[in-house]
Each structure stands twice: as structure tokens, then as C-alpha cells.
Scaffold this motif. Sequence first.
Motif, PDB file in Angstrom:
ATOM      1  N   ALA A   1       0.807  -1.216   0.000  1.00 44.82           N
ATOM      2  CA  ALA A   1       0.000   0.000   0.000  1.00 44.82           C
ATOM      3  C   ALA A   1       0.843   1.270   0.000  1.00 44.82           C
ATOM      4  O   ALA A   1       0.309   2.371  -0.056  1.00 44.82           O
ATOM      5  N   LEU A   2       2.155   1.123   0.030  1.00 47.03           N
ATOM      6  CA  LEU A   2       3.065   2.267   0.078  1.00 47.03           C
ATOM      7  C   LEU A   2       3.273   2.832  -1.332  1.00 47.03           C
ATOM      8  O   LEU A   2       3.685   2.119  -2.247  1.00 47.03           O
ATOM      9  N   ALA A   3       2.997   4.110  -1.510  1.00 45.07           N
ATOM     10  CA  ALA A   3       3.104   4.747  -2.830  1.00 45.07           C
ATOM     11  C   ALA A   3       4.531   5.163  -3.166  1.00 45.07           C
ATOM     12  O   ALA A   3       4.905   5.206  -4.337  1.00 45.07           O
ATOM     13  N   GLU A   4       5.334   5.489  -2.167  1.00 46.38           N
ATOM     14  CA  GLU A   4       6.670   6.043  -2.407  1.00 46.38           C
ATOM     15  C   GLU A   4       7.562   5.173  -3.292  1.00 46.38           C
ATOM     16  O   GLU A   4       8.207   5.699  -4.205  1.00 46.38           O
ATOM     17  N   PRO A   5       7.617   3.848  -3.075  1.00 45.17           N
ATOM     18  CA  PRO A   5       8.467   3.053  -3.973  1.00 45.17           C
ATOM     19  C   PRO A   5       8.039   3.174  -5.435  1.00 45.17           C
ATOM     20  O   PRO A   5       8.885   3.240  -6.325  1.00 45.17           O
ATOM     21  N   TRP A   6       6.731   3.222  -5.665  1.00 44.48           N
ATOM     22  CA  TRP A   6       6.236   3.309  -7.047  1.00 44.48           C
ATOM     23  C   TRP A   6       6.583   4.656  -7.675  1.00 44.48           C
ATOM     24  O   TRP A   6       6.939   4.720  -8.853  1.00 44.48           O
ATOM     25  N   ASN A   7       6.508   5.723  -6.884  1.00 45.67           N
ATOM     26  CA  ASN A   7       6.910   7.027  -7.414  1.00 45.67           C
ATOM     27  C   ASN A   7       8.411   7.043  -7.707  1.00 45.67           C
ATOM     28  O   ASN A   7       8.853   7.581  -8.726  1.00 45.67           O
ATOM     29  N   ASN A   8       9.193   6.409  -6.835  1.00 49.06           N
ATOM     30  CA  ASN A   8      10.638   6.346  -7.066  1.00 49.06           C
ATOM     31  C   ASN A   8      10.985   5.472  -8.276  1.00 49.06           C
ATOM     32  O   ASN A   8      11.902   5.795  -9.030  1.00 49.06           O
ATOM     33  N   PHE A   9      10.242   4.365  -8.459  1.00 50.12           N
ATOM     34  CA  PHE A   9      10.408   3.573  -9.690  1.00 50.12           C
ATOM     35  C   PHE A   9      10.179   4.475 -10.899  1.00 50.12           C
ATOM     36  O   PHE A   9      10.937   4.456 -11.869  1.00 50.12           O
ATOM     37  N   ALA A  10       9.092   5.249 -10.834  1.00 53.31           N
ATOM     38  CA  ALA A  10       8.742   6.133 -11.954  1.00 53.31           C
ATOM     39  C   ALA A  10       9.878   7.105 -12.262  1.00 53.31           C
ATOM     40  O   ALA A  10      10.220   7.325 -13.428  1.00 53.31           O
ATOM     41  N   LEU A  11      10.472   7.682 -11.232  1.00 55.37           N
ATOM     42  CA  LEU A  11      11.566   8.635 -11.440  1.00 55.37           C
ATOM     43  C   LEU A  11      12.782   7.959 -12.082  1.00 55.37           C
ATOM     44  O   LEU A  11      13.427   8.537 -12.971  1.00 55.37           O
TER      45      LEU A  11
END
Length: 132
Positions: free
Chosen positions: A20-30
Motif C-alpha cells: 500500500a506504500l506509494a513512495e516506492p512506485w513514485n521512485n520507480f517512476a523517477l
Amino acid sequence: MGKSDEAILAYRHAATLNPALAEPWNNFALIYQKRKVLETARQCAERAAALQPSQAEIHNTLGNIYKDAGQNAQAISSYQRAIALGPQLGNALHFIHVLNGQNSAQAPMAYVSKVFDDYADRFDQHLQEVLE
């Protein structure tokens, strides 16, 4: 293995521990955006936005990815959402102006710093290519 590959492994582990943590997905995106793998970057940012729709920085990331992909309408929409959630994101407003063909008095300092920081990683290689 490069640093971004190591980061991907760490973020993958974090995402597995807490889906449920969004931060890893945003970091993947970056990371994928920096690698110019824009479709994967978009998918990761959209997943982050679905997990945490009220985080302005995720919508800003999504706007940057859409901008890089030439999808201006989607970029503007994402930037507008980012500004609605976090009015301090000056680069989002700057890019809305740019994408709409309007003048922007000055690019935000955070954006200018990021451009220079990103270029610093490639400076030596670019200089060698120019001098050859």
C-alpha cells in the motif's frame, strides 16, 4: 550493478513489504523516467497516484512523464492536480504555462537546480564527445 539498479531492488523490496506504500512506485517512476523508459515510468507513477491520490509530488512526477512523452493534455491535467494539492510546486505551474504556449517569467529555482544536477552526471562524457 549500477546505483539505479540497486535502488530498484530496494524499492521492489519495500513495495513487497508494504504493497500500500506509494513512495516506492513514485521512485520507480523517477528512475524509469531518467532512463527514458516512459511507458514503464507512467505505469509506476499511475500506480503511486492510485495508492496515494492526495500526494502532490506524485502528480507532479506524472506530469513530468507525460510532458517527456509529448502527451501535453495529460501533463497539464497532472500538473493542475499537483498544484491543487500542493500550491508550492512552482515547476508544475511553470510547465503548465510552457505547455500552453504562455510565457513563464522564470523557471523555478528547484527546477533549474535539478536540470544542472542531472547534467552534472553526464558532463564529462558530453565534453569528451564534443572534443572528439
